[in-house]
Motif scaffolding. Structure first.
Motif, PDB file in Angstrom:
ATOM      1  N   PRO A 136      -9.861  -0.105 -11.522  1.00 39.58           N
ATOM      2  CA  PRO A 136     -10.757  -0.785 -12.462  1.00 39.58           C
ATOM      3  C   PRO A 136     -11.642  -1.845 -11.801  1.00 39.58           C
ATOM      4  N   LEU A 137     -11.123  -2.476 -10.757  1.00 32.22           N
ATOM      5  CA  LEU A 137     -11.937  -3.472 -10.054  1.00 32.22           C
ATOM      6  C   LEU A 137     -13.125  -2.802  -9.379  1.00 32.22           C
ATOM      7  N   LYS A 138     -12.875  -1.675  -8.741  1.00 35.13           N
ATOM      8  CA  LYS A 138     -13.965  -0.930  -8.092  1.00 35.13           C
ATOM      9  C   LYS A 138     -14.988  -0.475  -9.132  1.00 35.13           C
ATOM     10  N   ASN A 139     -14.507   0.026 -10.264  1.00 35.06           N
ATOM     11  CA  ASN A 139     -15.419   0.495 -11.318  1.00 35.06           C
ATOM     12  C   ASN A 139     -16.255  -0.654 -11.876  1.00 35.06           C
ATOM     13  N   LYS A 140     -15.617  -1.817 -12.037  1.00 35.00           N
ATOM     14  CA  LYS A 140     -16.346  -2.965 -12.583  1.00 35.00           C
ATOM     15  C   LYS A 140     -17.432  -3.430 -11.626  1.00 35.00           C
ATOM     16  N   ILE A 141     -17.129  -3.437 -10.335  1.00 35.32           N
ATOM     17  CA  ILE A 141     -18.131  -3.848  -9.346  1.00 35.32           C
ATOM     18  C   ILE A 141     -19.315  -2.880  -9.369  1.00 35.32           C
ATOM     19  N   ASN A 142     -19.021  -1.593  -9.435  1.00 34.02           N
ATOM     20  CA  ASN A 142     -20.094  -0.586  -9.504  1.00 34.02           C
ATOM     21  C   ASN A 142     -20.922  -0.740 -10.767  1.00 34.02           C
ATOM     22  N   GLU A 143     -20.243  -1.070 -11.856  1.00 37.88           N
ATOM     23  CA  GLU A 143     -20.943  -1.261 -13.137  1.00 37.88           C
ATOM     24  C   GLU A 143     -21.912  -2.447 -13.062  1.00 37.88           C
ATOM     25  N   LEU A 144     -21.422  -3.554 -12.503  1.00 41.99           N
ATOM     26  CA  LEU A 144     -22.276  -4.738 -12.379  1.00 41.99           C
ATOM     27  C   LEU A 144     -23.438  -4.484 -11.439  1.00 41.99           C
ATOM     28  N   ARG A 145     -23.172  -3.731 -10.394  1.00 33.39           N
ATOM     29  CA  ARG A 145     -24.243  -3.401  -9.435  1.00 33.39           C
ATOM     30  C   ARG A 145     -25.308  -2.531 -10.106  1.00 33.39           C
ATOM     31  N   ALA A 146     -24.880  -1.603 -10.942  1.00 37.71           N
ATOM     32  CA  ALA A 146     -25.818  -0.720 -11.632  1.00 37.71           C
ATOM     33  C   ALA A 146     -26.682  -1.511 -12.606  1.00 37.71           C
TER      34      ALA A 146
ATOM     35  N   ILE B 194       0.828  -1.202   0.000  1.00 42.43           N
ATOM     36  CA  ILE B 194       0.000   0.000   0.000  1.00 42.43           C
ATOM     37  C   ILE B 194       0.870   1.262   0.000  1.00 42.43           C
ATOM     38  N   LYS B 195       2.122   1.114   0.434  1.00 39.21           N
ATOM     39  CA  LYS B 195       3.191   2.131   0.352  1.00 39.21           C
ATOM     40  C   LYS B 195       3.025   3.339   1.262  1.00 39.21           C
ATOM     41  N   ASP B 196       1.871   3.967   1.242  1.00 39.39           N
ATOM     42  CA  ASP B 196       1.732   5.235   1.964  1.00 39.39           C
ATOM     43  C   ASP B 196       0.324   5.348   2.534  1.00 39.39           C
ATOM     44  N   VAL B 197       0.196   6.001   3.685  1.00 34.56           N
ATOM     45  CA  VAL B 197      -1.108   6.174   4.311  1.00 34.56           C
ATOM     46  C   VAL B 197      -2.053   6.962   3.413  1.00 34.56           C
ATOM     47  N   ALA B 198      -1.487   7.777   2.525  1.00 40.93           N
ATOM     48  CA  ALA B 198      -2.321   8.558   1.610  1.00 40.93           C
ATOM     49  C   ALA B 198      -3.085   7.664   0.634  1.00 40.93           C
ATOM     50  N   ASN B 199      -2.641   6.415   0.475  1.00 40.74           N
ATOM     51  CA  ASN B 199      -3.315   5.493  -0.446  1.00 40.74           C
ATOM     52  C   ASN B 199      -4.429   4.691   0.219  1.00 40.74           C
ATOM     53  N   MET B 200      -4.583   4.858   1.518  1.00 39.47           N
ATOM     54  CA  MET B 200      -5.597   4.100   2.262  1.00 39.47           C
ATOM     55  C   MET B 200      -7.023   4.320   1.740  1.00 39.47           C
ATOM     56  N   PRO B 201      -7.424   5.554   1.415  1.00 35.66           N
ATOM     57  CA  PRO B 201      -8.795   5.755   0.941  1.00 35.66           C
ATOM     58  C   PRO B 201      -9.162   4.908  -0.267  1.00 35.66           C
ATOM     59  N   GLN B 202      -8.186   4.625  -1.131  1.00 43.20           N
ATOM     60  CA  GLN B 202      -8.484   3.823  -2.321  1.00 43.20           C
ATOM     61  C   GLN B 202      -8.957   2.424  -1.950  1.00 43.20           C
ATOM     62  N   VAL B 203      -8.227   1.787  -1.018  1.00 45.56           N
ATOM     63  CA  VAL B 203      -8.600   0.423  -0.644  1.00 45.56           C
ATOM     64  C   VAL B 203      -9.829   0.412   0.267  1.00 45.56           C
ATOM     65  N   GLU B 204     -10.007   1.464   1.037  1.00 43.71           N
ATOM     66  CA  GLU B 204     -11.204   1.562   1.871  1.00 43.71           C
ATOM     67  C   GLU B 204     -12.446   1.656   0.989  1.00 43.71           C
ATOM     68  N   GLU B 205     -12.347   2.433  -0.085  1.00 44.10           N
ATOM     69  CA  GLU B 205     -13.480   2.564  -1.012  1.00 44.10           C
ATOM     70  C   GLU B 205     -13.760   1.243  -1.717  1.00 44.10           C
ATOM     71  N   LEU B 206     -12.697   0.533  -2.102  1.00 50.20           N
ATOM     72  CA  LEU B 206     -12.890  -0.769  -2.737  1.00 50.20           C
ATOM     73  C   LEU B 206     -13.614  -1.723  -1.801  1.00 50.20           C
ATOM     74  N   ALA B 207     -13.174  -1.777  -0.553  1.00 52.68           N
ATOM     75  CA  ALA B 207     -13.814  -2.668   0.420  1.00 52.68           C
ATOM     76  C   ALA B 207     -15.297  -2.321   0.576  1.00 52.68           C
ATOM     77  N   LYS B 208     -15.600  -1.036   0.672  1.00 52.89           N
ATOM     78  CA  LYS B 208     -17.000  -0.611   0.801  1.00 52.89           C
ATOM     79  C   LYS B 208     -17.816  -0.997  -0.418  1.00 52.89           C
ATOM     80  N   THR B 209     -17.194  -0.948  -1.585  1.00 54.16           N
ATOM     81  CA  THR B 209     -17.902  -1.216  -2.834  1.00 54.16           C
ATOM     82  C   THR B 209     -18.558  -2.588  -2.842  1.00 54.16           C
ATOM     83  N   PHE B 210     -17.869  -3.597  -2.295  1.00 53.91           N
ATOM     84  CA  PHE B 210     -18.511  -4.924  -2.311  1.00 53.91           C
ATOM     85  C   PHE B 210     -18.757  -5.467  -0.898  1.00 53.91           C
TER      86      PHE B 210
END
Length: 329
Positions: free
Chosen positions: A316-326, A216-232
């Motif tokens: 892209p994984l987050k976008n694909k999950i949102n697309e399938l959900r829509a 994950i490299k940096d704490v600044a990147n945490m929101p990206q994975v948090e959003e992915l987790a929320k997505t599914f």
């Protein structure tokens, strides 16, 4: 015929997974040694809990007593000492859990029995009790033998043996045994179960987990994975370096110094797969790993692996999950 005892572990009226893990390994040993497999359940509602155990064991010994509604090592010690003296089992298995760690040494000391703890394998070789446990922080698997004895005690590491039902139900007989406890246990008593604080997360109860590591490299990147987790609908967990950096609290850590989890899906992002982490999640139903190092140990345990920088996969994984959900809505 000799017996192998498995002490069933329960909490708040439910039999815990470690019980079925032990029964699976004990069944293998019983078949090899020609022994009978016997589950032992000490509880206020022991007879009710025993019904499930009859599918896994030839015998189920029940000791029903309100004094063991909740675990108390002194109460358990007295009851098990009686049962072992009466039936003289070849082997007694307990989970290497907070309960087993408290109980097993007390029982071994009282009965002067050899005890092997935190085992990742065990067997009888020419009637010699042979065990395997990890040393040097898990870097070495050590094989050892116990001194000759009529009965051996052992504690089993959680998530070591995948639980499996017998090929056919064993239709075990329930053996009701009177409790030897007369007085209340004064030196120790159960107070209460302490649940995670409000807002806390119990990752062991999650069906889907997203685990993050050094990648994950940096704490600044945490929101990206948090959003992915929320997505599914997943819960965010991590390996030890993330906790050490203070990016997630310790209750999110998976591994030998954290928690053992068994979700339906474990998505590992940027986790190399140190053995300490693997031991905490290897029993997940489905493991998907993303790591840019093709030689990362995590791939040896993953059902699916993607060799790529996680930051090229997460968006892209987050976008694909949102697309399938829509599309479903």
């Amino acid at each position: 015929m000799t017996e192998i005892f498995v002490l069933a572990e329960h909490r708040q009226g439910q039999i815990r997974d470690i019980t079925f893990e032990m029964l699976t390994k004990a069944r293998e040993i019983a078949e090899k040694t020609g022994s009978e497999l016997t589950a032992v359940i000490l509880a206020k509602n022991a007879k009710e809990l025993a019904k499930l155990l009859t599918e896994y064991a030839k015998n189920v010994i029940t000791v029903e007593d309100a004094k063991v509604e909740n675990f108390n090592s002194e109460a358990y010690r007295k009851i098990l000492a009686m049962l072992i003296a009466q039936r003289k089992p070849k082997l007694v298995l307990m989970g290497h859990t907070s309960q087993g760690i408290d109980l097993a040494p007390r029982l071994a000391t009282e009965l002067n029995l050899p005890l092997a703890t935190d085992l990742i394998d065990l067997t009888f070789e020419n009637d010699t009790f042979t065990v395997t446990r990890q040393v040097y922080g898990g870097k070495v698997n050590a094989k050892a033998t116990a001194r000759k004895a009529e009965t051996y005690l052992a504690t089993i590491r959680q998530a070591t043996f995948p639980p499996q039902k017998p090929p056919a139900p064993m239709n075990g007989q329930i053996i009701e045994t009177p409790s030897p406890l007369i007085e209340e246990i004064a030196e120790k008593r159960f107070l209460q179960y302490v649940l995670p604080p409000p807002g806390g997360v119990d990752i062991t109860a999650a069906e889907k987990l997203v685990g993050i590591g050094r990648g994950i490299k940096d704490v600044a990147n945490m929101p990206q994975v948090e959003e992915l987790a929320k997505t599914f609908g997943a819960v965010l967990s991590c390996s030890r370096p993330i906790v050490d950096k203070g990016w997630l609290p310790s209750d999110r850590q998976v591994g030998t110094s954290g928690k053992t989890v068994k979700p339906k899906l474990y998505l590992a992002l940027g986790i190399s797969g140190a053995f300490q982490h693997i031991l905490g999640m290897k029993s997940s139903d489905l493991i998907i790993a993303v790591n840019k190092d093709p030689k990362a140990p995590i791939f040896s345990f993953a059902d699916y692996g993607i060799v790529e920088d996680l930051f090229k996969i997460v968006p892209p994984l987050k976008n694909k999950i949102n697309e399938l959900r829509a599309q479903k809505t």
